[in-house]
Scaffold this motif. Sequence first.
Motif, mmCIF file in Angstrom:
data_model
loop_
_atom_site.group_PDB
_atom_site.id
_atom_site.type_symbol
_atom_site.label_atom_id
_atom_site.label_comp_id
_atom_site.label_asym_id
_atom_site.label_seq_id
_atom_site.Cartn_x
_atom_site.Cartn_y
_atom_site.Cartn_z
ATOM 1 N N SER A 49 0.745 -1.212 0.207
ATOM 2 C CA SER A 49 -0.007 -0.059 -0.055
ATOM 3 C C SER A 49 0.643 1.428 0.091
ATOM 4 O O SER A 49 0.194 2.283 -0.192
ATOM 5 C CB SER A 49 -0.923 0.128 1.079
ATOM 6 N N GLY A 50 2.123 1.216 0.269
ATOM 7 C CA GLY A 50 3.125 2.298 0.239
ATOM 8 C C GLY A 50 3.369 2.596 1.653
ATOM 9 O O GLY A 50 4.042 3.807 1.926
ATOM 10 N N LYS A 51 3.076 1.812 2.725
ATOM 11 C CA LYS A 51 3.310 2.153 3.870
ATOM 12 C C LYS A 51 4.893 2.483 4.195
ATOM 13 O O LYS A 51 5.232 3.454 4.957
ATOM 14 C CB LYS A 51 2.799 1.245 4.757
ATOM 15 N N THR A 52 5.930 1.431 3.789
ATOM 16 C CA THR A 52 7.232 1.458 3.896
ATOM 17 C C THR A 52 7.712 2.614 3.254
ATOM 18 O O THR A 52 8.697 3.587 3.607
ATOM 19 C CB THR A 52 7.914 0.317 3.452
ATOM 20 N N THR A 53 7.139 3.124 2.042
ATOM 21 C CA THR A 53 7.701 4.262 1.238
ATOM 22 C C THR A 53 7.516 5.546 2.237
ATOM 23 O O THR A 53 7.873 6.250 2.150
ATOM 24 C CB THR A 53 6.860 4.218 -0.205
ATOM 25 N N LEU A 61 14.791 9.246 4.468
ATOM 26 C CA LEU A 61 15.581 8.246 3.655
ATOM 27 C C LEU A 61 15.211 8.165 2.296
ATOM 28 O O LEU A 61 15.996 7.507 1.554
ATOM 29 C CB LEU A 61 15.281 6.825 4.569
ATOM 30 N N LEU A 62 14.100 8.635 1.902
ATOM 31 C CA LEU A 62 13.619 8.760 0.362
ATOM 32 C C LEU A 62 12.973 9.808 0.012
ATOM 33 O O LEU A 62 11.966 10.280 0.738
ATOM 34 C CB LEU A 62 12.535 7.574 0.289
ATOM 35 N N LYS A 63 13.696 10.568 -1.075
ATOM 36 C CA LYS A 63 13.157 11.992 -1.549
ATOM 37 C C LYS A 63 11.777 11.526 -2.295
ATOM 38 O O LYS A 63 12.005 10.907 -3.228
ATOM 39 C CB LYS A 63 14.108 12.726 -2.167
ATOM 40 N N LYS A 68 5.599 18.097 -0.659
ATOM 41 C CA LYS A 68 6.159 18.884 0.466
ATOM 42 C C LYS A 68 6.257 17.934 1.649
ATOM 43 O O LYS A 68 5.088 17.653 1.820
ATOM 44 C CB LYS A 68 5.868 20.213 0.655
ATOM 45 N N VAL A 69 7.210 17.993 2.224
ATOM 46 C CA VAL A 69 7.318 17.326 3.378
ATOM 47 C C VAL A 69 7.752 18.030 4.377
ATOM 48 O O VAL A 69 9.061 18.356 4.429
ATOM 49 C CB VAL A 69 8.063 15.826 3.445
ATOM 50 N N THR A 74 10.143 22.085 9.439
ATOM 51 C CA THR A 74 11.395 22.147 8.499
ATOM 52 C C THR A 74 10.968 21.306 7.296
ATOM 53 O O THR A 74 10.622 20.213 7.122
ATOM 54 C CB THR A 74 12.509 21.371 9.242
ATOM 55 N N ASP A 75 11.652 22.146 6.041
ATOM 56 C CA ASP A 75 11.041 21.428 5.000
ATOM 57 C C ASP A 75 12.481 20.377 4.803
ATOM 58 O O ASP A 75 13.440 20.785 4.340
ATOM 59 C CB ASP A 75 11.247 22.622 3.789
ATOM 60 N N LEU A 76 12.011 19.215 4.998
ATOM 61 C CA LEU A 76 12.920 18.220 4.913
ATOM 62 C C LEU A 76 13.845 17.856 3.723
ATOM 63 O O LEU A 76 15.207 17.823 3.551
ATOM 64 C CB LEU A 76 12.129 16.891 5.217
#
Length: 220
Positions: A49-53, A61-63, A68-69, A74-76
Amino acid sequence: MLFLWNTVIDYMISISSVSHQYGNSPALQFADWQVNDAEQWLLLGQSGSGKTTLLHILTGLLKPSGGKVHINNTDLYQLTSKKLDAFRGQHIGIIFQKPHLIKSLSIAENLMLAQRFAGLPTNQQRIEEVLTSLDMAHKRNAYPQELSQGQLQRVTIARAVINKPTLLIADEPTSSLDDKNAEAVLALLKQQSELNQATLVVATHDKRVKDAFNLTYSLA
């Protein structure tokens, strides 16, 4: 006379229009999500489902391919790699499914290493404080291979909270546990979240966990 006020709301987690695509596969789309300080959330989703992503995106760990995150305002993904590593070490505590401890180091030394990786000075008092809160102070000089599975889980939690993170994320912490141990681990996570005044996000497909949380972010 009418006054208009610009109100800025601070969130611990804020994601907006976030998506990610692996190769030619259909893009994963994530609904906008805002989490306040010290809230405790369940991130629920089946395998695929994309949970790990999403977890990897939230922890730096993954852009993502788009969107936006913001973590703690803080804009990671505007941070450089070096600053992102430092931010993660100081503000985000991660509890993986399996312990990732260095076998040649004692429990206390593993915690000291976590402090150093975050660019923080060694703080023996903090180490003692965390181990005591998890009833593990008597094992500070033990090595990972000398501990039971339950004790290793406690050390994993200790390492995640050692730097007083503002965000605590647990990835499938109960998936391989029986009901009794699953309940105990959840209680420890919630206790440590409250003790350290940290926002807690527990990601799982384990439906036994649902009753322990009032706030849920679900992935289809």
